[in-house]
Every structure is written in C-alpha cells, then in structure tokens.
Design a protein around this motif. Structure first.
Motif, PDB file in Angstrom:
ATOM      1  N   ALA A  81     -24.073 -15.234  11.146  1.00 33.62           N
ATOM      2  CA  ALA A  81     -24.558 -15.220   9.767  1.00 33.62           C
ATOM      3  C   ALA A  81     -23.427 -15.007   8.767  1.00 33.62           C
ATOM      4  CB  ALA A  81     -25.610 -14.124   9.608  1.00 33.62           C
ATOM      5  N   GLU A  82     -22.409 -14.247   9.158  1.00 32.48           N
ATOM      6  CA  GLU A  82     -21.316 -13.957   8.236  1.00 32.48           C
ATOM      7  C   GLU A  82     -20.526 -15.206   7.868  1.00 32.48           C
ATOM      8  OE1 GLU A  82     -17.422 -11.074   8.202  1.00 32.48           O
ATOM      9  OE2 GLU A  82     -19.180 -10.414   9.335  1.00 32.48           O
ATOM     10  N   ASN A  83     -20.546 -16.212   8.725  1.00 38.00           N
ATOM     11  CA  ASN A  83     -19.813 -17.435   8.430  1.00 38.00           C
ATOM     12  C   ASN A  83     -20.310 -18.097   7.160  1.00 38.00           C
ATOM     13  OD1 ASN A  83     -19.702 -20.767   9.295  1.00 38.00           O
ATOM     14  ND2 ASN A  83     -17.812 -19.572   9.279  1.00 38.00           N
ATOM     15  N   ALA A  84     -21.604 -17.953   6.872  1.00 36.17           N
ATOM     16  CA  ALA A  84     -22.143 -18.533   5.643  1.00 36.17           C
ATOM     17  C   ALA A  84     -21.503 -17.904   4.415  1.00 36.17           C
ATOM     18  CB  ALA A  84     -23.660 -18.343   5.599  1.00 36.17           C
ATOM     19  N   GLN A  85     -21.147 -16.630   4.528  1.00 37.04           N
ATOM     20  CA  GLN A  85     -20.498 -15.924   3.430  1.00 37.04           C
ATOM     21  C   GLN A  85     -19.021 -16.276   3.336  1.00 37.04           C
ATOM     22  OE1 GLN A  85     -21.460 -11.765   3.408  1.00 37.04           O
ATOM     23  NE2 GLN A  85     -19.658 -11.201   2.219  1.00 37.04           N
ATOM     24  N   LEU A  86     -18.382 -16.502   4.480  1.00 38.41           N
ATOM     25  CA  LEU A  86     -16.945 -16.765   4.488  1.00 38.41           C
ATOM     26  C   LEU A  86     -16.599 -18.244   4.326  1.00 38.41           C
ATOM     27  CD1 LEU A  86     -15.777 -14.318   7.311  1.00 38.41           C
ATOM     28  CD2 LEU A  86     -15.527 -14.031   4.842  1.00 38.41           C
ATOM     29  N   LEU A  87     -17.530 -19.125   4.644  1.00 38.97           N
ATOM     30  CA  LEU A  87     -17.240 -20.558   4.605  1.00 38.97           C
ATOM     31  C   LEU A  87     -16.784 -21.031   3.218  1.00 38.97           C
ATOM     32  CD1 LEU A  87     -17.201 -22.724   6.766  1.00 38.97           C
ATOM     33  CD2 LEU A  87     -19.502 -23.430   6.036  1.00 38.97           C
ATOM     34  N   PHE A  92     -12.439 -23.145  -0.041  1.00 40.32           N
ATOM     35  CA  PHE A  92     -12.085 -23.116  -1.460  1.00 40.32           C
ATOM     36  C   PHE A  92     -13.231 -23.608  -2.352  1.00 40.32           C
ATOM     37  CE2 PHE A  92      -8.042 -21.941  -0.077  1.00 40.32           C
ATOM     38  CZ  PHE A  92      -7.143 -21.774  -1.113  1.00 40.32           C
ATOM     39  N   THR A  93     -14.456 -23.451  -1.897  1.00 35.34           N
ATOM     40  CA  THR A  93     -15.614 -23.891  -2.681  1.00 35.34           C
ATOM     41  C   THR A  93     -16.354 -22.693  -3.279  1.00 35.34           C
ATOM     42  OG1 THR A  93     -16.961 -23.952  -0.657  1.00 35.34           O
ATOM     43  CG2 THR A  93     -15.923 -26.015  -1.365  1.00 35.34           C
ATOM     44  N   TRP A  94     -15.685 -21.534  -3.330  1.00 32.48           N
ATOM     45  CA  TRP A  94     -16.370 -20.361  -3.849  1.00 32.48           C
ATOM     46  C   TRP A  94     -16.720 -20.529  -5.326  1.00 32.48           C
ATOM     47  CZ3 TRP A  94     -11.097 -19.645  -2.152  1.00 32.48           C
ATOM     48  CH2 TRP A  94     -10.150 -19.566  -3.179  1.00 32.48           C
ATOM     49  N   ASN A  95     -17.757 -19.801  -5.729  1.00 34.40           N
ATOM     50  CA  ASN A  95     -18.173 -19.787  -7.120  1.00 34.40           C
ATOM     51  C   ASN A  95     -18.644 -18.395  -7.488  1.00 34.40           C
ATOM     52  OD1 ASN A  95     -19.002 -20.734  -9.763  1.00 34.40           O
ATOM     53  ND2 ASN A  95     -19.132 -22.773  -8.847  1.00 34.40           N
ATOM     54  N   THR A 100     -19.590 -11.570  -1.621  1.00 35.72           N
ATOM     55  CA  THR A 100     -18.476 -10.692  -1.259  1.00 35.72           C
ATOM     56  C   THR A 100     -17.648 -10.268  -2.460  1.00 35.72           C
ATOM     57  OG1 THR A 100     -16.624 -10.417   0.274  1.00 35.72           O
ATOM     58  CG2 THR A 100     -16.850 -12.579  -0.759  1.00 35.72           C
ATOM     59  N   PHE A 101     -17.557 -11.118  -3.497  1.00 31.58           N
ATOM     60  CA  PHE A 101     -16.755 -10.759  -4.660  1.00 31.58           C
ATOM     61  C   PHE A 101     -17.355  -9.551  -5.378  1.00 31.58           C
ATOM     62  CE2 PHE A 101     -15.766 -15.557  -4.935  1.00 31.58           C
ATOM     63  CZ  PHE A 101     -14.828 -15.434  -3.929  1.00 31.58           C
ATOM     64  N   GLN A 102     -18.681  -9.508  -5.452  1.00 23.15           N
ATOM     65  CA  GLN A 102     -19.354  -8.389  -6.099  1.00 23.15           C
ATOM     66  C   GLN A 102     -19.420  -7.167  -5.183  1.00 23.15           C
ATOM     67  OE1 GLN A 102     -20.582  -7.448  -8.952  1.00 23.15           O
ATOM     68  NE2 GLN A 102     -21.767  -5.683  -8.278  1.00 23.15           N
ATOM     69  N   ALA A 103     -19.905  -7.377  -3.962  1.00 20.35           N
ATOM     70  CA  ALA A 103     -20.215  -6.249  -3.083  1.00 20.35           C
ATOM     71  C   ALA A 103     -18.979  -5.605  -2.468  1.00 20.35           C
ATOM     72  CB  ALA A 103     -21.163  -6.713  -1.975  1.00 20.35           C
ATOM     73  N   GLY A 307     -21.697 -12.559  16.670  1.00 15.93           N
ATOM     74  CA  GLY A 307     -21.826 -14.009  16.723  1.00 15.93           C
ATOM     75  C   GLY A 307     -20.743 -14.663  15.876  1.00 15.93           C
ATOM     76  N   THR A 308     -20.413 -14.041  14.747  1.00 19.02           N
ATOM     77  CA  THR A 308     -19.310 -14.538  13.931  1.00 19.02           C
ATOM     78  C   THR A 308     -17.995 -14.187  14.605  1.00 19.02           C
ATOM     79  OG1 THR A 308     -18.504 -14.693  11.641  1.00 19.02           O
ATOM     80  CG2 THR A 308     -18.958 -12.484  12.473  1.00 19.02           C
ATOM     81  N   GLN A 309     -17.024 -15.067  14.511  1.00 19.94           N
ATOM     82  CA  GLN A 309     -15.775 -14.929  15.251  1.00 19.94           C
ATOM     83  C   GLN A 309     -14.583 -14.957  14.299  1.00 19.94           C
ATOM     84  OE1 GLN A 309     -15.591 -15.170  19.263  1.00 19.94           O
ATOM     85  NE2 GLN A 309     -17.216 -13.907  18.353  1.00 19.94           N
ATOM     86  N   TYR A 310     -13.830 -13.848  14.261  1.00 19.52           N
ATOM     87  CA  TYR A 310     -12.621 -13.746  13.451  1.00 19.52           C
ATOM     88  C   TYR A 310     -11.458 -14.315  14.251  1.00 19.52           C
ATOM     89  CZ  TYR A 310     -15.543 -10.212  11.135  1.00 19.52           C
ATOM     90  OH  TYR A 310     -16.562  -9.533  10.511  1.00 19.52           O
ATOM     91  N   ARG A 311     -10.919 -15.419  13.801  1.00 21.76           N
ATOM     92  CA  ARG A 311      -9.930 -16.170  14.559  1.00 21.76           C
ATOM     93  C   ARG A 311      -8.623 -16.277  13.765  1.00 21.76           C
ATOM     94  NH1 ARG A 311     -13.890 -21.197  16.079  1.00 21.76           N
ATOM     95  NH2 ARG A 311     -11.893 -22.186  16.532  1.00 21.76           N
TER      96      ARG A 311
END
Length: 492
Positions: A81-87, A92-95, A100-103, A307-311
C-alpha cells in the motif's frame, strides 16, 4: 531520551487535567492549576520536551529516509500500500495532495515550532534559576530554527510563526528573512547550551549539534565561508570522532547513546509501538531467512516483512568499490525460507541493512536514525573549502580522507582530483556512499545541480523534471487553512 518521553507524558497529563477542570468542578491548587502550568519548571520542561518529541519521534524513520531518496538515483520502491504514496515521488508526478508532505514533513515541524514558541514566550515567568531559563530558551530557539531549516529544504520560504498569538493567515517569509532568522536563532542561542557530552539527556541539544545544524544549513544554501567556519567550530571541540567504531557497527543499538562520538543528532527509536524504526521491515526481501553479508543479523519469524519493498538502485550500489566497507551493510543476495540463494543486486533490488536489530518486534527496530553525523561535518568542511578555492586546499583532503579511511579506501590527493570540479565530484560520490538510507541524497543532488538531470537520465520526462520540482508543493491543507500562504510555482 526516556526523560524526554516522560516529560511529554507529563505535559499531556497537565493539559488533560486543565481541560477537565470545568467538567469535574475541581480547582487543583497545585502546579496543574492552569495559571501555574507554564510558570513551573516542570511545566515549561514538559512543553520543551513536547517540542523535541514532535521533531524527533513523530516523523517515522521510513518517511524521513524515503521522502528524500526515492526521488533520487539512490533508492526505489515497489509493492504494498505504501507504494501508492511513494510512486508520485519516484515518478516526479507529486502534487499538493500527496499525504507525506503534510503528515511527515509539514505538520510535525510546525507542531515543534508551536511548542517552542510557547517555551520562548513563557520561560521568563518560570520559577527557576536564570541558568535554567537561558538553557530552555536556547533549546527552544534552536529546535524552532532546525524545524524551519527542514521546512525550507523541502518547501522554500514558509510562514514564520514566531508567536502563539499570530493570526492564522500569515504570508510566507522572504528568502532572506528565512535565512536570517535561522542563522540568528542558532547563533544567539549556542552560548547558553552545554558543551558536547554535557547535556542532561542524550538527544538534547548542545553547542556541537546546534552548530552542526547551522553548518549544514549554510552548506545547503551555499553560504560557503559560513559553512566552513561553522564546521570548523564543531571540529575544534575535539569531542567527536570517526574512529570509534567500524562502519558496520556504527548503527547498532548497543552502540547508541552519549558514548557514541559520531552520532551528533538522531531520530531516537525503540523497539516498541509508536517509537520504532520501521525501515528494516520494508528493506527485508520476501521470504528472507539470512544473508552472509550481514551474518550477525538473526531473523525471527516474529519480525515483519512489509509488502512494500525499500530497494536500492543497482547503478548506485555498483559505484561502491568492492573493498568499500560500507558495502557490508548492503544486501545483494540472501537465503530464503526454501534455503535457495536469491541474488538481488540487479533490477534496482539490493537492500540497505543499515538498521538491522536482532531484537526487532514486529515492525519496530530500536536503531536510531542519524539526523547529523560527524562524518557529515567533515565533508561539509571539505566541500565548503573547495568551493572557496581555485584548486582543492590541502585541508579538503584531510577531512575527506578521515571518512575514506574508515571505509577502507585509499587516501585522495591532489593528483587524483587536481581541480575544483574534480574534487566536487569526489565529495558528492563520497557523500552518496556514506549516507545511504540516511535521507541526505535529495539535498545533495540539488546542491550539486544534478537533481533534475539525474531524474531525466533515469527516464523522467524533462517536461516533468523541471525547475519547479526543486521544491515540494505547500500541502493543500495548509493553503486552504492559511489564505495568505501562496503556493510554490508550478503547483495548483
């Protein structure tokens, strides 16, 4: 750090008792009386420790690291699930609506600022010796400055809230106002802080780490002479060291605390809920059993594997020399539960094992995450001196070689990097190897001027990796709440 947590608990208790007064119709004639809470030493100290807690414990270690690395040439993430936040950060498509920017960045730092403001405003009314008042005020001001330096790194100038009585709607400071405020807050406070190692509790501020915070701020804002001078001040304490531990032992739980002369400022973690370091739960590969690269790590089935993998990106890992001791904490192959060897170097799939802990419980490891290390100060001094010279000065090599020696690498000399530009490249390579999984890479690439070009080299469109992306957007919740806070250019 236990005293800080206890202080925070006391503050919560005090606030709870105050809020319950009307309901219970009780007027407690004690330090918990509303008029006394911020006049007693215990009350002010609890508020100060609350400021520490927001800055040090409320930003989960995995986000402190990932927010600054998955948008670079160092780290990658897949799955869960965390990948949806990090993707969006990877691509570079953040808005403005990226949580994560707020929290993880905006809110914890402004909560720290709020509590620090409360200390500064009320400390003179505290019934305590003048020396204690000066200490608490100095700590609060440096905490406030550190939070603003962090916010500046991610968002640029932000509203400068220096009083609890300011209106909700507040314009953003100018760039010069931000820089001046951060510098003056720390410079005016350092004299009232204890010398390194003399602070009451590990994790509290002292002259060394406060000056180190300022040195890094000067470095990231390219104030080279000030950065060089501040770093020298830290070095001249003759307190900190890079020779105390082998690199592979530097991050072990048993080597934490006041005796560790490398760790200047940390995000303190314990292997318990709410205070754990969650990074290893994401770094462990699927069905992990063991690895010969970190044989001391004893995996237990009670440890979590996300499930999310830090690589780590393969190209980054491959830049480390085969004999670089820092490779000892990078897992490129492992034995799985079927006793099969799994090679994970390629495909951007190697893992950082910098925070392994044999006493991990569930997600929670006890390894502190370094916010500022002495190696960072040495490399700050070397980089700043190089930028001030036409060719690398002799001291540039003295400082970088202290870091390289621990890594088992040969010394650099003027023969290896004869120009300012070649030494600059060497410094950034060294910083990349030294600070894997410590959340430094984004700021380093921005300072080097390669943050956007390295993204484009990874396949990000130049239309997306544009200069607006040098800053993250002000969180949407903030611009909605503060009508005078203008959004960064390029965001809606």
């Amino acid at each position: 750090m236990n005293n800080i947590f206890k202080g925070l608990s006391l503050f919560i208790l005090i606030m709870g008792l105050v809020s319950c007064k009307k309901l219970l119709e009780v007027a407690p004639n004690s330090e918990f009386e509303p008029g006394n809470v911020l006049t007693s030493e215990a009350g002010i100290k609890s508020l100060l420790f609350s400021a520490y807690a927001h800055q040090q414990t409320q930003q989960n270690s995995r986000f402190v690291i990932n927010d600054s690395e998955v948008c670079t040439d160092m780290a990658f993430n897949t799955g869960g699930a965390e990948n949806a936040q990090l993707l969006p950060i990877i691509n570079f498509t953040w808005n403005t609506d990226v949580l994560t920017f707020q929290a993880d960045i905006w809110a914890p730092n402004y909560r720290c600022i709020r509590d620090a403001n409360g200390v500064v405003e009320n400390v003179e009314n505290m019934k305590a010796p003048d020396a204690v008042k000066k200490l608490f005020r100095a700590e609060a001001r440096v905490l406030r400055a550190h939070s603003y330096a962090t916010l500046y790194s991610f968002f640029g100038p932000v509203p400068l809230r220096t009083s609890t009585s300011q209106p909700d709607d507040l314009v953003r400071a100018t760039d010069e106002e931000m820089k001046t405020f951060i510098e003056s807050e720390i410079m005016e406070s350092v004299a009232d802080l204890p010398d390194p190692g003399r602070e009451e509790v590990y994790g509290r501020l002292n002259k060394g780490n406060a000056t180190g915070i300022l040195a890094k701020f000067f470095l990231n804002t390219k104030q080279w002479q000030k950065a060089a001078d501040a770093a020298k001040t830290v070095i001249d304490f003759n307190y900190y060291s890079t020779t105390q531990y082998e690199f592979k032992d530097l991050f072990k739980v048993e080597n934490e605390g006041m005796t560790n002369k490398e760790m200047m400022l940390v995000l303190p973690c314990r292997n318990e809920v709410d205070y754990g370091n969650w990074f290893m739960a994401g770094a462990l590969p699927p069905a992990f059993k063991s690895t010969s690269q970190v044989p001391e790590f004893i995996y237990k089935t009670t440890m979590s594997i996300f499930g999310t993998q830090y690589r780590l990106r393969t190209a980054c890992v491959n830049t480390l020399a085969a004999n670089d001791r820092r490779r000892s904490l990078i897992c490129t192959s492992y034995i799985n539960n079927s006793n099969a060897t799994v090679n994970i170097l390629n495909g951007d799939n190697a893992r950082s094992f910098k925070y392994w802990d044999n006493n991990t419980i569930g997600n929670n490891s006890g390894n502190d995450v370094p916010i500022l290390r002495y190696a960072d100060i040495l490399l700050t001094r070397a980089e700043a001196l190089n930028e001030l010279s036409t060719v690398p000065a002799p001291e540039c090599f003295t400082q970088i070689n202290k870091v390289r020696t621990r890594a088992g690498l040969p010394n650099l000399s003027l023969t290896d990097t004869p120009t300012k530009e070649s030494f600059r490249d060497a410094i950034f390579r060294e910083r990349g190897w030294e600070f894997i999984s410590e959340g430094k890479r984004r700021e380093d690439l921005i300072r080097q001027g390669t943050f956007l070009s390295s993204a484009i080299a990874r396949g990000i469109s130049s239309d997306i990796a544009n200069t607006n992306k040098l800053l993250f957007p002000i969180p949407l919740s903030e611009t909605q709440a503060n009508k005078l806070c203008e959004q960064n250019e390029g965001y809606k």
